[in-house]
Enzyme design. Structure first.
Site, PDB file in Angstrom:
ATOM      1  N   GLN A 102      11.769  25.502   0.788  1.00  0.00           N
ATOM      2  CA  GLN A 102      11.077  26.335   0.195  1.00  0.00           C
ATOM      3  C   GLN A 102       9.733  26.045   1.023  1.00  0.00           C
ATOM      4  OE1 GLN A 102       9.827  28.147  -3.638  1.00  0.00           O
ATOM      5  NE2 GLN A 102      10.515  30.066  -2.950  1.00  0.00           N
ATOM      6  N   TYR A 195       3.701  36.536  -3.482  1.00  0.00           N
ATOM      7  CA  TYR A 195       2.181  35.566  -2.511  1.00  0.00           C
ATOM      8  C   TYR A 195       2.443  36.133  -0.984  1.00  0.00           C
ATOM      9  CZ  TYR A 195       3.466  31.562  -6.258  1.00  0.00           C
ATOM     10  OH  TYR A 195       2.859  31.214  -7.953  1.00  0.00           O
ATOM     11  N   ARG A 242      13.662  35.025  -0.480  1.00  0.00           N
ATOM     12  CA  ARG A 242      14.347  35.564  -1.559  1.00  0.00           C
ATOM     13  C   ARG A 242      12.794  36.202  -1.419  1.00  0.00           C
ATOM     14  NH1 ARG A 242      12.652  31.783  -7.033  1.00  0.00           N
ATOM     15  NH2 ARG A 242      14.464  32.233  -7.691  1.00  0.00           N
ATOM     16  N   GLY A 332      17.391  27.513 -12.792  1.00  0.00           N
ATOM     17  CA  GLY A 332      15.374  27.037 -13.002  1.00  0.00           C
ATOM     18  C   GLY A 332      15.758  25.955 -14.101  1.00  0.00           C
ATOM     19  N   ARG A 333      14.900  26.974 -14.874  1.00  0.00           N
ATOM     20  CA  ARG A 333      14.408  25.897 -16.041  1.00  0.00           C
ATOM     21  C   ARG A 333      15.883  25.087 -16.675  1.00  0.00           C
ATOM     22  NH1 ARG A 333      12.258  31.125 -18.615  1.00  0.00           N
ATOM     23  NH2 ARG A 333      14.155  32.129 -17.205  1.00  0.00           N
TER      24      ARG A 333
END
Ligand SMILES: Cc1cc2nc3c(=O)[nH]c(=O)nc-3n(C[C@H](O)[C@H](O)[C@H](O)COP(=O)(O)O)c2cc1C
Length: 380
Positions: A102, A195, A242, A332-333
């Protein structure tokens, strides 16, 4: 037959990129790079343990010094960075996994402390950069995860000049080249979560009056140029993008989110990339600017491969794929505490308890620590 026949079925992103299943490991910053911000053996072990994911997307990886913005997150812009990441890519491949890197520029979410003492970044050049000199929001006005202990004040970023923005695609191209040299199967362009690239896309953070601001076309221009630069290195099916259209992380959320992100998805579709990755679920925060966007809306405008994320479990992921609104789902988690997440889904085994947030990121004291990182048990 498995309980999750669609989720566990293979998918071709194109040519040589055949994924064993549609369970993707979502990008997660874990802050275990070396002091010199290099990938290392502990990281290689962590990713190799999770190689049964159809695809791993690495943690956000800085494309430049100005792009740095998270304590102990790794770099990918020099030959040494590529050499270090090769350890990771090789280990994942030796377990028959696939892995994308990424590419991350943290924009205004960064802090001048990341440039402290770096030659060439004195005075204002140390500041984080953004489309416009607008401080990002946060509940407390503070940010953590800098090199400084505790929470520090959020700074007002410096607006990039037009010439500086013109130069950014080359930084992404260079990072993509390093990723290719490291042996990654592809790259994901991080254009989410407030970002840099998301800051350009969104009207709440982009108030520019040059060719990079104003209309949706202009706000898309930087990402467009970045995609084209990365496509000089990788084939289209090896590149993902993304978005976080519903997200509030880093103080984002724009009034025109719906029309903007539907337009951006259509523009990205023209490139026939490997996938478009959408953080659609609200479990990572919702900006409350209207009704949340859905995968069904994106499906209408995006004929290519879609990846959905945030808050899915195997059952809801299976349903989302069965509905036709997405092709893959990233988790993810669940991958933090279940290295063998895919095997557990396939066998119907119970998942490990979720990891406590305290192990998400390393601290100054325990950078590169294996605890809470590579020590979660597998079924066997
Ligand atoms: C510890 C942690 C670090 C993360 N780091 C990144 C990151 O580097 N890049 C990114 O795009 N998203 C990052 N995210 C967001 C995840 O990719 C994902 O969107 C989020 O965890 C929601 O998915 P889940 O509900 O399956 O966990 C991070 C999330 C967590 C929990």
């Amino acid at each position: 037959m498995s309980t999750y026949p669609k989720l566990l079925s293979p998918i071709d992103l194109g040519l040589d990129l055949k994924l064993a299943n549609r369970v993707v490991m979502a990008p997660m910053t874990r802050g275990r790079a070396t002091d010199k911000l290099k990938a290392n053996d502990v990281m290689a072990e962590y990713y190799a343990q999770r190689a049964s994911a159809g695809l791993i997307i690495t943690e956000g990886t800085h494309i430049s010094v100005l792009g740095r913005g998270w304590f102990q997150a790794p770099d990918i812009f020099t030959e040494e960075d590529a050499k270090a990441w090769k350890l990771v890519a090789d280990r994942v491949h030796s377990h028959d996994g696939k892995i994308f890197c990424q590419l991350w520029h943290t924009g205004r979410a960064s802090h001048s402390s990341f440039r402290e003492g770096v030659p060439g970044y004195e005075g204002d050049m140390k500041l984080s950069v953004a489309p416009s000199a607008i401080k990002r929001g946060s509940h407390s006005g503070k940010q953590g995860f800098t090199k400084l202990p505790g929470q520090v004040d959020i700074e007002t970023p410096r607006a990039l000049t037009t010439e500086e923005v013109d130069a950014l695609p080359e930084e992404y191209r260079n990072a993509a080249q390093q990723a290719k040299d490291a042996g990654f199967d592809g790259v994901e362009i991080h254009s989410a979560n407030g970002y840099l690239l998301d800051e350009f896309l969104q009207s709440c953070s982009n108030k520019r009056t040059d060719k990079y601001g104003g209309s949706m076309e202009n706000r898309f221009r930087l990402l467009d140029d970045v995609i084209r630069a990365v496509l000089t290195v990788f084939e289209p099916h090896q590149v993902g993008v993304r978005f976080s259209p519903n997200g509030v992380f880093n103080g984002m959320g724009s009034d025109d989110y719906r029309e903007s992100f539907l337009y951006y998805a259509q523009r990205v579709a023209e490139y026939k990339l490997g996938y478009l990755h959408i953080m659609i679920g609200l479990g990572f925060g919702f900006h409350n600017k209207g009704e949340p966007m859905t995968m069904a809306e994106f499906r209408k405008v995006y004929p290519g491969t879609l990846m959905a994320n945030v808050g899915y479990d195997a059952k809801s992921a299976e349903e989302e794929i069965a509905s036709g609104n997405t092709d893959m789902v990233s988790f993810g988690r669940p991958f933090i505490s279940n290295p063998d997440f895919v095997e557990r889904l396939a066998s119907g085994a119970k998942l490990n308890d979720p990891a406590p947030q305290s192990v998400y990121y390393s601290s100054v004291e325990n950078a590169m620590a294996a605890d809470g990182y590579t020590d979660f048990p597998t079924m066997s």
